[in-house]
Design a protein around this motif. Structure first.
Motif, short mmCIF file in Angstrom:
data_model
loop_
_atom_site.label_atom_id
_atom_site.label_comp_id
_atom_site.label_asym_id
_atom_site.label_seq_id
_atom_site.Cartn_x
_atom_site.Cartn_y
_atom_site.Cartn_z
N ALA A 1 19.82 45.98 37.05
CA ALA A 1 19.71 46.73 38.28
C ALA A 1 20.72 46.27 39.35
O ALA A 1 21.07 47.22 40.10
N VAL A 2 21.39 45.31 38.80
CA VAL A 2 22.39 44.84 39.79
C VAL A 2 23.69 44.17 38.93
O VAL A 2 23.45 43.78 37.72
N ASN A 3 24.76 44.35 39.46
CA ASN A 3 26.01 43.85 39.16
C ASN A 3 26.76 43.01 40.17
O ASN A 3 27.07 43.67 41.03
N GLN A 4 26.80 41.48 39.79
CA GLN A 4 27.60 40.88 41.04
C GLN A 4 28.97 40.80 40.74
O GLN A 4 29.10 39.88 39.54
N VAL A 5 29.96 40.85 41.39
CA VAL A 5 31.27 40.67 41.25
C VAL A 5 31.94 40.29 42.66
O VAL A 5 31.45 40.42 43.48
N GLU A 6 33.08 39.75 42.05
CA GLU A 6 34.11 39.30 43.42
C GLU A 6 34.62 40.56 44.03
O GLU A 6 35.11 41.57 43.45
N LEU A 7 34.36 40.55 45.36
CA LEU A 7 34.51 41.88 46.23
C LEU A 7 34.76 41.42 47.55
O LEU A 7 33.76 41.05 48.23
N GLY B 1 44.36 40.91 43.81
CA GLY B 1 43.66 40.38 44.99
C GLY B 1 42.62 39.31 44.87
O GLY B 1 41.97 38.76 45.93
N ALA B 2 42.03 39.13 43.70
CA ALA B 2 41.16 38.09 43.22
C ALA B 2 41.29 36.71 43.57
O ALA B 2 42.68 36.31 43.42
N VAL B 3 40.45 35.91 44.24
CA VAL B 3 40.62 34.54 44.38
C VAL B 3 39.80 33.74 43.50
O VAL B 3 39.78 32.44 43.89
N THR B 4 39.21 34.24 42.80
CA THR B 4 38.37 33.49 41.88
C THR B 4 38.32 33.92 40.37
O THR B 4 39.56 34.38 40.04
N TRP B 5 37.43 33.23 39.71
CA TRP B 5 37.93 33.53 37.87
C TRP B 5 37.70 35.11 37.69
O TRP B 5 38.56 35.51 36.81
N ASP C 1 13.17 36.70 41.94
CA ASP C 1 13.44 37.88 42.10
C ASP C 1 14.35 38.51 41.20
O ASP C 1 14.31 39.74 41.01
N LEU C 2 15.51 37.77 41.26
CA LEU C 2 16.71 38.52 40.22
C LEU C 2 17.44 37.31 39.30
O LEU C 2 17.47 36.32 39.94
N TYR C 3 17.42 37.81 38.15
CA TYR C 3 18.05 36.68 37.32
C TYR C 3 19.22 37.36 36.56
O TYR C 3 19.05 38.38 36.05
N LEU C 4 20.47 36.97 36.63
CA LEU C 4 21.73 37.44 36.33
C LEU C 4 22.28 36.82 35.26
O LEU C 4 21.98 35.42 35.09
N ILE C 5 22.95 37.36 34.14
CA ILE C 5 23.66 36.75 33.42
C ILE C 5 24.95 36.53 34.15
O ILE C 5 25.78 37.31 34.71
N HIS C 6 25.40 35.12 34.25
CA HIS C 6 26.67 34.84 34.97
C HIS C 6 28.23 35.52 34.77
O HIS C 6 28.97 35.52 35.82
N SER C 7 28.28 35.63 33.47
CA SER C 7 29.54 36.39 33.16
C SER C 7 29.64 36.95 31.90
O SER C 7 28.47 36.76 31.08
N VAL D 1 23.08 48.29 41.86
CA VAL D 1 23.39 47.88 43.14
C VAL D 1 24.43 46.82 42.83
O VAL D 1 24.51 46.09 42.03
N VAL D 2 25.73 46.77 43.55
CA VAL D 2 26.69 46.01 43.63
C VAL D 2 26.61 44.94 44.81
O VAL D 2 26.32 45.08 45.76
N GLN D 3 26.48 43.53 44.18
CA GLN D 3 26.27 42.56 45.14
C GLN D 3 27.96 41.88 45.10
O GLN D 3 28.73 41.88 44.03
N ALA D 4 28.20 41.42 46.36
CA ALA D 4 29.67 41.25 46.62
C ALA D 4 29.85 39.54 46.79
O ALA D 4 29.16 39.15 47.81
N TYR D 5 30.35 38.94 45.86
CA TYR D 5 30.34 37.49 46.15
C TYR D 5 32.06 37.11 46.49
O TYR D 5 32.82 37.88 46.49
N THR D 6 32.13 36.09 47.21
CA THR D 6 33.40 35.65 47.74
C THR D 6 33.76 36.73 48.79
O THR D 6 34.98 37.33 48.81
N PRO D 7 32.73 37.42 49.78
CA PRO D 7 33.20 38.47 50.60
C PRO D 7 34.19 37.90 51.81
O PRO D 7 34.85 38.80 52.33
N LEU D 8 34.04 36.74 52.03
CA LEU D 8 34.93 35.87 52.96
C LEU D 8 36.09 35.53 52.35
O LEU D 8 37.01 34.99 53.23
#
Length: 276
Positions: free
Chosen positions: A160-166, A266-270, A105-111, A185-192
């Motif tokens: 169509a999508v950008n996934q970031v730490e958010l 405030g980031a906790v990942t790379w 469904d969705l293929y991203l370039i990881h970084s 569309v913005v996807q939020a990884y590490t939302p917790l």
């Protein structure tokens, strides 16, 4: 806005829709139990990546769940060392084999690491795979507005999508504003925040609504127009993290959480959004 439900979706520029809540399976070597719990309780969106080495487990979980493939939104991402035109095409085929699916469904370039030339070669390859029907939607991850403008300047359709730490402490506001302006569309990884949600503000709000800190964070993300991807390897927590559709944060409480933003500090990942 209409009330959110577990089956609510958001439209993407690719013409497809994406469920508003996804399960993250980052560093989950045995993700089948989490995936099965998620699919049983109503999730219809799973976020994997080649570097997680669990694409095959996700595919098997979907088959075991009994949920039809066309009702589950699957994301994966190409790892940096595989990039470039030929490497990306090979990676897509390998992902399809791993999942046991005939499309993703969705293929991203990881970084955005490894420079402009490889970024654009990889993106072109994913567009070619999309034309071949192997991918339905192409996106990016950890991209800044400058990285996305490279794509525009090259004459390609925007992702169509950008996934970031958010999350409440790293809200990536310049990226979010740019993406919303450009229909991304913005996807939020590490939302917790990897469990580091013990802010007095969030604690007070959680007590007010009789919800967990994680549920407040997910709900804040949803009401901010994002697509959160909470991760847990524990089936009970997977289910609890989705119990967010029976309450709504007030505008005042949304504002209180908005004020927790510490920007990039405030980031906790790379968080490689500034890669050259």
């Amino acid at each position: 806005m209409a009330p959110l439900t577990p089956i609510s979706t958001i439209s993407m520029s690719s013409g497809f829709t994406m469920p508003v809540l996804g399960l993250g399976v980052f560093r989950n070597d045995d993700c089948q139990p989490a995936c099965l719990a998620a699919l049983e309780c109503g999730y219809r969106h799973i976020d994997s990546a080649r570097v997680y080495y669990n694409e095959a487990q996700v595919g098997e979980a979907v088959r075991k769940s009994g949920v039809p493939r066309d009702q589950v939104f699957i994301t994966t991402k190409i790892y940096d060392l595989e990039r470039g035109f030929d490497g990306a095409l090979q990676a897509v085929d390998d992902s399809l084999k791993n999942f046991g699916f005939n499309y993703i469904d969705l293929y991203l370039i990881h970084s955005p690491l490894f420079g402009k030339t490889k970024r654009l070669e990889t993106y072109r390859a994913l567009l070619e795979a999309k034309e071949a029907g192997k991918i339905r939607t192409v996106g990016v991850s950890n991209y800044s507005p400058d990285h996305i403008e490279e794509i525009r300047a090259a004459g390609y359709e925007l992702p169509a999508v950008n996934q970031v730490e958010l999350h409440p402490f790293c809200q990536q506001q310049p990226i979010v504003e740019y993406c919303k302006k450009n229909g991304i569309v913005v996807q939020a990884y590490t939302p917790l925040v990897r469990g580091k949600l013990d802010s007095p503000v969030i604690l007070e709000i959680a007590q007010k609504y009789n919800k967990t800190l994680a549920q407040v964070a997910v709900r804040w993300s949803l009401q901010s127009g994002l697509v959160p991807l909470p991760k847990s390897s524990q089936p009970k927590r997977v289910v609890a993290n989705a119990d967010v559709f029976d309450f709504e944060l007030s505008p005042e409480d949304m504002t209180k959480i908005d004020a927790l933003d510490r920007g990039k500090d405030g980031a906790v990942t790379w968080n490689p959004v500034d890669a050259a």
